[in-house]
Design a protein around this motif. Structure first.
Motif, mmCIF file in Angstrom:
data_model
loop_
_atom_site.group_PDB
_atom_site.id
_atom_site.type_symbol
_atom_site.label_atom_id
_atom_site.label_comp_id
_atom_site.label_asym_id
_atom_site.label_seq_id
_atom_site.Cartn_x
_atom_site.Cartn_y
_atom_site.Cartn_z
ATOM 1 N N THR A 30 -52.485 44.433 -8.366
ATOM 2 C CA THR A 30 -51.035 44.319 -8.538
ATOM 3 C C THR A 30 -50.636 42.914 -8.969
ATOM 4 N N THR A 31 -51.509 41.954 -8.690
ATOM 5 C CA THR A 31 -51.315 40.583 -9.136
ATOM 6 C C THR A 31 -52.667 40.039 -9.570
ATOM 7 N N GLN A 33 -54.749 36.089 -10.254
ATOM 8 C CA GLN A 33 -54.705 34.635 -10.263
ATOM 9 C C GLN A 33 -55.838 34.130 -11.140
ATOM 10 N N PHE A 35 -58.042 30.559 -11.978
ATOM 11 C CA PHE A 35 -58.402 29.238 -11.484
ATOM 12 C C PHE A 35 -59.364 28.588 -12.470
ATOM 13 N N LEU A 43 -61.300 23.610 -7.282
ATOM 14 C CA LEU A 43 -60.672 24.826 -7.802
ATOM 15 C C LEU A 43 -59.189 24.553 -8.017
ATOM 16 N N ASN A 45 -55.470 25.736 -9.433
ATOM 17 C CA ASN A 45 -54.646 26.902 -9.762
ATOM 18 C C ASN A 45 -54.114 26.792 -11.184
ATOM 19 N N TYR A 48 -50.542 32.402 -11.496
ATOM 20 C CA TYR A 48 -50.386 33.513 -10.564
ATOM 21 C C TYR A 48 -49.455 34.495 -11.267
ATOM 22 N N PRO A 90 -56.114 40.842 -5.510
ATOM 23 C CA PRO A 90 -56.205 41.387 -4.153
ATOM 24 C C PRO A 90 -56.673 42.843 -4.202
ATOM 25 N N LEU A 97 -58.890 38.794 -1.441
ATOM 26 C CA LEU A 97 -58.841 38.436 -2.851
ATOM 27 C C LEU A 97 -60.259 38.471 -3.399
ATOM 28 N N ASN B 31 -51.999 33.471 5.752
ATOM 29 C CA ASN B 31 -53.370 33.912 5.457
ATOM 30 C C ASN B 31 -54.288 32.730 5.178
ATOM 31 N N ASN B 99 -50.449 39.162 -1.651
ATOM 32 C CA ASN B 99 -50.116 38.879 -3.040
ATOM 33 C C ASN B 99 -49.684 37.447 -3.267
ATOM 34 N N GLY B 100 -49.846 36.632 -2.245
ATOM 35 C CA GLY B 100 -49.437 35.249 -2.394
ATOM 36 C C GLY B 100 -50.483 34.425 -3.117
ATOM 37 N N GLN B 101 -50.034 33.377 -3.747
ATOM 38 C CA GLN B 101 -50.947 32.493 -4.455
ATOM 39 C C GLN B 101 -51.839 31.763 -3.469
ATOM 40 N N LEU B 102 -53.117 31.629 -3.844
ATOM 41 C CA LEU B 102 -54.107 30.971 -2.992
ATOM 42 C C LEU B 102 -54.239 29.513 -3.372
ATOM 43 N N TYR B 103 -54.453 28.677 -2.333
ATOM 44 C CA TYR B 103 -54.701 27.264 -2.554
ATOM 45 C C TYR B 103 -55.992 26.906 -1.837
ATOM 46 N N PHE B 104 -56.888 26.223 -2.565
ATOM 47 C CA PHE B 104 -58.213 25.938 -2.043
ATOM 48 C C PHE B 104 -58.371 24.509 -1.560
#
Lengths: 109, 113
Positions: A30-31, A33, A35, A43, A45, A48, A90, A97, B31, B99-104
């Motif tokens: 559904t989404t 991302q 990187f 990593l 971003n 998104y 996801p 993810l 998360n 569905n949130g953006q991930l930050y590493f």
């Protein structure tokens, strides 16, 4: 099988040229991302996305959830674009993810 | 920009020893995730968490435990480290809902001898 499959696995570009990377999903994404893992290993971003397109400088990404794929276009490639590009989505609406295996990009002068 | 801090950044451990990798995030994300990265395998999910007190198994949980004592902290624990767990480990945080953006974080390189 691969839930998130990226192509190509590796790519070499001359500075100033354009190219596209692709991500295909066998999960109901559904989404998505994107990187960039730089040569130091960090990593970063990039995008998104919900279904649609986004643009940031020389990078443009599109996501089609019905056809289950996403693309990342690089315009006027520069040396600092080198690194490994990952897409991720996801699984099943959960917090899991799932990453593709990556596309290693080398830009040379 | 989300801030995710991992420690230690480098660790050498002996086979059979206990290793704890720590992760702290300052953006109040629900998360949190632990991934490992090996050549030829990309990033693989070990454990993740929906919030304080919650831990969930990812795709490769065997040999690892996780602990989420607070919103900010998420640890990965190797009770009996093995050489096959030599890898680079990444922690990430993201908004709720999956569905949130991930930050590493910057990654932790673990070598088990």
């Amino acid at each position: 099988g691969d839930k998130v499959k990226q192509s190509p696995s590796a790519l070499s570009l001359q500075e100033g040229t354009n190219s596209a990377l692709r991500c295909n999903f066998s999960i109901a994404a559904t989404t998505v991302q994107w990187f960039l893992q730089n040569p130091r290993g960090s990593l970063i971003n990039l995008f998104y996305l919900v279904p649609g397109t986004k643009e940031n400088g020389r990078l443009k990404s599109a996501f089609d959830s019905k056809e289950s794929y996403s693309t990342l276009h690089i315009r006027d490639a520069q040396l600092e674009d080198s690194g490994t590009y990952f897409c991720a989505a996801p699984q099943g609406g959960s917090a899991k993810l799932i990453f593709g295996e990556g596309t290693k990009l080398t830009v040379s002068s | 920009e989300a801030a995710v801090t991992q420690s230690p950044r480098n660790k050498v451990a002996v086979t059979g020893g206990k290793v704890t990798l720590s992760c702290n995030q300052t953006n109040n994300h629900n998360n949190m995730y632990w991934y490992r990265q090996d050549t030829g395998h990309g990033l693989r999910l070990i454990h993740y968490s929906y919030g304080a007190g919650s831990t969930e198994k990812g795709d490769i949980p065997d040999g690892y435990k996780a602990s989420r004592p607070s919103q900010e902290n998420f640890s990965l624990i190797l009770e009996l480290a093995t050489p096959s767990q030599t890898s680079v480990y990444f922690c990430a945080s993201g908004d709720a809902g999956g569905n949130g953006q991930l930050y590493f974080g910057e990654g932790s390189k673990l070598t088990v001898l």
